[in-house]
Design an enzyme around this catalytic site. Structure first.
Site: not given
Ligand code: TYM
Length: 331
Positions: A113, A194, A197
């Site tokens: 990032k 990957k 969003k």
């Molecule tokens: P974030 O917002 O980037 O993504 C949310 C969830 O989606 C999954 N994900 C994917 N899975 C498969 N293929 C992809 N291309 C893909 N892109 C995203 C991510 O693995 C995630 O499960 N740090 C975390 C958010 C967070 C969190 C937490 C998660 C904050 N606190 C506590 C679990 C528990 C994040 O930025 O995810």
């Protein structure tokens, strides 16, 4: 015996995409029947990247509606806006004092990032500690996430173990739950990275709110290769393999059955069928989403219930932590 707890969250940055659906939301929907479930919209995490306030505000509510439209049932699961529960940031401070700079320096998401932005703020750096607080506050047993969150989860486990060793058992050490299918969906135009969003190029992602015409267009335009055989080979055919993996995750047909089905057929035949599968998934989600967004009171009620529950539950852990580290209680 009380149910085991699952907790997960998504950052309200950009448009929820099928990567988020397959890697996270679909797993949450299945698991909520067996576990006590807490799903966060991690709005404070979203502040680590530049945001336009009015857009962020709308997106936070829209994410709650999309969670529900994707099958997260507020009667079974708690949906919580992270900023509504102050214990997240309070615990974070304590955990900051138990996390080493060396550990944060090793986080690959921070490295990635910070390569793509001038805004390398302290929040971006300590982001995984806030995530650890999200998880440890609720004594979560299981954390369903996509593969990209594995390293953050390992850090949360390390912090929990370190704290427990120093002050006696305080936190449950959480296990990751990373599904075999769909835990790493790649970008449609650039299958080496990957699907994200927050990608500015919307042709790279299928958003959960894309209409059928847009879905067809994006899948038709998605990068494949100059070959003609429909076979799964991540090295030689990364683009096509990503599409096969989306097909597999949605249809649950084994990869070799999919390959057999398309022997002698064209990439365009496969892409048409894949678009139809995605449209079949997203059409009902979209209409449910529109209905929910029209009823803002319902959304605020869900959040009120979520935050009441989350405050009660998380305060128990926070008080325990404050006591153990030696802080004096207010009368
Ligand atoms: P974030 O917002 O980037 O993504 C949310 C969830 O989606 C999954 N994900 C994917 N899975 C498969 N293929 C992809 N291309 C893909 N892109 C995203 C991510 O693995 C995630 O499960 N740090 C975390 C958010 C967070 C969190 C937490 C998660 C904050 N606190 C506590 C679990 C528990 C994040 O930025 O995810």
């Amino acid at each position: 015996m009380s149910k085991k707890i699952i907790l997960s969250g998504i950052q309200p940055s950009g448009n929820l995409c099928i990567g988020n659906y397959l890697g996270a939301l679909k797993q949450w929907e299945n698991l909520q029947n067996e576990y006590e479930s807490i799903f966060l919209v991690v709005d404070l995490h979203a502040l680590t990247i530049d945001q336009i306030p009015s857009e962020l505000r709308n997106r936070c509510l829209s994410f709650v509606a999309q969670y529900v439209a994707c099958g997260i049932n507020p009667d079974k699961s708690k949906i919580v806006m992270q900023s509504h529960v102050s214990s997240h940031t309070e615990l974070m401070w304590v955990l900051n004092c138990f996390t080493y700079m060396g550990e944060l320096n090793r986080m690959t998401q921070f490295k990635d990032k910070s390569k793509n932005t001038k805004n390398i703020n302290a929040g971006l750096y300590t982001y995984p500690v806030l995530m650890a607080s999200d998880i440890l506050l609720y004594q979560a047993d299981l954390v369903p996430v996509g593969a990209d969150q594995k390293q953050h989860l390992e850090l949360a486990r390390d912090i929990a173990i370190r704290f427990n060793n120093k002050y006696s058992e305080t936190f449950k050490v959480p296990e990751p739950y990373i599904s075999k299918n769909g835990s790493r969906i790649m970008s449609l135009q650039n299958p080496e990275s990957k699907m994200s969003k927050s990608d500015k190029n919307l042709n790279n992602i299928i958003s959960l709110l894309d209409d059928p015409k847009t879905i067809k267009k994006k899948i038709n335009k998605s990068v494949t290769d100059s070959g003609s055989e429909i076979i799964y080979d991540e090295i030689k055919k990364p683009g096509l393999s990503n599409l096969i993996s989306i097909y597999h995750s949605l249809s649950l047909e084994p990869i070799n059955t999919i390959e057999e089905k398309y022997v002698g057929k064209l990439y365009s035949d496969f892409k048409n069928d894949l678009s139809d599968l995605i449209i079949e998934l997203l059409n009902p989600i979209n209409s449910e989403y529109q209905k929910i967004m029209d009823d803002k009171n319902y959304l605020f009620d869900i959040l009120k219930e979520g935050s009441d529950y989350a405050r009660y539950k998380s305060n128990k852990t926070l008080s325990k932590v404050y006591r153990k580290v030696g802080l004096v209680k207010n009368k």
